[in-house]
Design a protein around this motif. Structure first.
Motif, PDB file in Angstrom:
ATOM      1  N   ARG A  78       0.830  -1.213   0.000  1.00 33.52           N
ATOM      2  CA  ARG A  78       0.000   0.000   0.000  1.00 33.52           C
ATOM      3  C   ARG A  78       0.859   1.255   0.000  1.00 33.52           C
ATOM      4  N   ARG A  97       2.588   1.744  -3.449  1.00 33.50           N
ATOM      5  CA  ARG A  97       1.708   2.328  -4.462  1.00 33.50           C
ATOM      6  C   ARG A  97       1.483   3.814  -4.195  1.00 33.50           C
ATOM      7  N   PRO A 137      -0.071   6.717  -9.186  1.00 30.25           N
ATOM      8  CA  PRO A 137      -0.974   5.871  -9.970  1.00 30.25           C
ATOM      9  C   PRO A 137      -0.480   5.556 -11.383  1.00 30.25           C
ATOM     10  N   PRO A 173       3.464   1.272 -13.373  1.00 29.89           N
ATOM     11  CA  PRO A 173       2.864  -0.028 -13.692  1.00 29.89           C
ATOM     12  C   PRO A 173       2.681  -0.886 -12.458  1.00 29.89           C
ATOM     13  N   GLU A 174       1.637  -1.711 -12.467  1.00 31.27           N
ATOM     14  CA  GLU A 174       1.320  -2.537 -11.300  1.00 31.27           C
ATOM     15  C   GLU A 174       2.373  -3.588 -11.004  1.00 31.27           C
ATOM     16  N   TRP A 175       3.088  -4.025 -12.046  1.00 32.44           N
ATOM     17  CA  TRP A 175       4.058  -5.099 -11.857  1.00 32.44           C
ATOM     18  C   TRP A 175       5.444  -4.580 -11.448  1.00 32.44           C
ATOM     19  N   SER A 199       1.742  -6.727 -18.314  1.00 33.97           N
ATOM     20  CA  SER A 199       3.026  -7.276 -17.890  1.00 33.97           C
ATOM     21  C   SER A 199       3.698  -8.129 -18.954  1.00 33.97           C
TER      22      SER A 199
END
Length: 270
Positions: A25, A28, A33, A36-38, A132
């Protein structure tokens, strides 16, 4: 650090702030935002800051030492060249400087390379934002591009190229001065080398995968067919044994013959 220099670049002088996020958390929240999430770590060249995942990072985050060097390479490149490098070169150089040779594995399964599906260097940009798997391919292709560029001068690698790039501000001019070829010629060379090097491997890998899937899908049918054929063969063998036994008994009876009948009585007159 023991390895505080980067191929082709002068030793960095700027101080770097490293922030290690205690959990996902917080990571991030710190990277924002748009990251990239990966991502396992993010470098902010304008701030000379690196944000990394901490001990809560998953197994796919990679070796933290390699990840840290990757991000430091971004900062070193930016310190010397500013915003000149496009995204594909920035990522490719960071991976190459960090020794991320394992990225080649993703190319060995991409059969599109054999079929002529090699992207251009400019088109790699979009791949870093398309999920990804696509990003992994883009990182690997960018890595190969930088590696191939450095291999054009085995003795000095990227040293002269970086110097000319900084002086002229133009990638093509730097490639011409350092390696005696145009930027388009280098791109064509990179695409040909990559397709030749990994296209066949990708075809073999995909054929092997297809064979494995075919085997798994049809193995139960093959086993059932084998069992059915085995039962049918056993039935035929049993029928043949019965027929052979009957033929032997019939032949034996014919060989021995039926018992003699008594002779007829005749009257003889005298």
């Amino acid at each position: 650090m023991k390895r505080d220099t980067y191929p082709g670049l002068p030793r960095p002088k700027a101080r770097v702030l490293l922030a290690v996020a205690p959990d996902a958390r917080r990571f991030r929240a710190w990277v924002g935002p748009e990251a990239p999430e990966w991502g396992a770590a993010i470098a902010f060249p304008d701030l000379q800051r690196i944000v990394m995942q901490g001990r809560s990072a998953g197994s796919d985050a990679g070796d933290p030492v390699s990840v840290f060097r990757h991000e430091l390479a971004h900062l070193a490149l930016h310190e010397y060249l500013g915003d000149l490098p496009p995204r594909w070169f920035d990522e490719g150089y960071a991976g190459w400087a960090a020794g991320e040779w394992g990225r080649d594995e993703s190319l060995a399964t991409n059969v599109a390379l054999l079929l002529g599906g090699m992207p251009t260097l400019d088109s790699l940009e979009a791949g870093f934002y398309e999920g990804s798997r696509t990003a992994e391919q883009s990182y690997a292709l960018a890595f190969r591009a930088v590696s191939d560029l450095a291999s054009l001068d085995p003795e000095r690698g990227l040293t002269l190229f970086f110097r000319y790039w900084k002086e002229t501000g133009r990638f093509d001019a730097a490639v011409r001065s350092a390696y005696g070829m145009t930027g388009d010629a280098f791109e064509a060379l990179w695409r040909t080398r990559t397709r030749r090097r990994y296209g066949a491997l990708a075809l073999v890998a995909n054929l092997s995968l297809a064979t494995a899937i075919f085997s798994v899908a049809f193995l139960p049918l093959w086993i059932a067919r084998r069992r059915r054929d085995k039962r049918r063969l056993e039935a035929l063998r049993a029928a043949d044994e019965v027929a052979e036994r009957e033929e032997r008994e019939s032949a034996l009876a014919a060989l021995l013959g039926a018992p003699d009948e008594p002779p007829e009585e005749r009257s003889i007159s005298t």
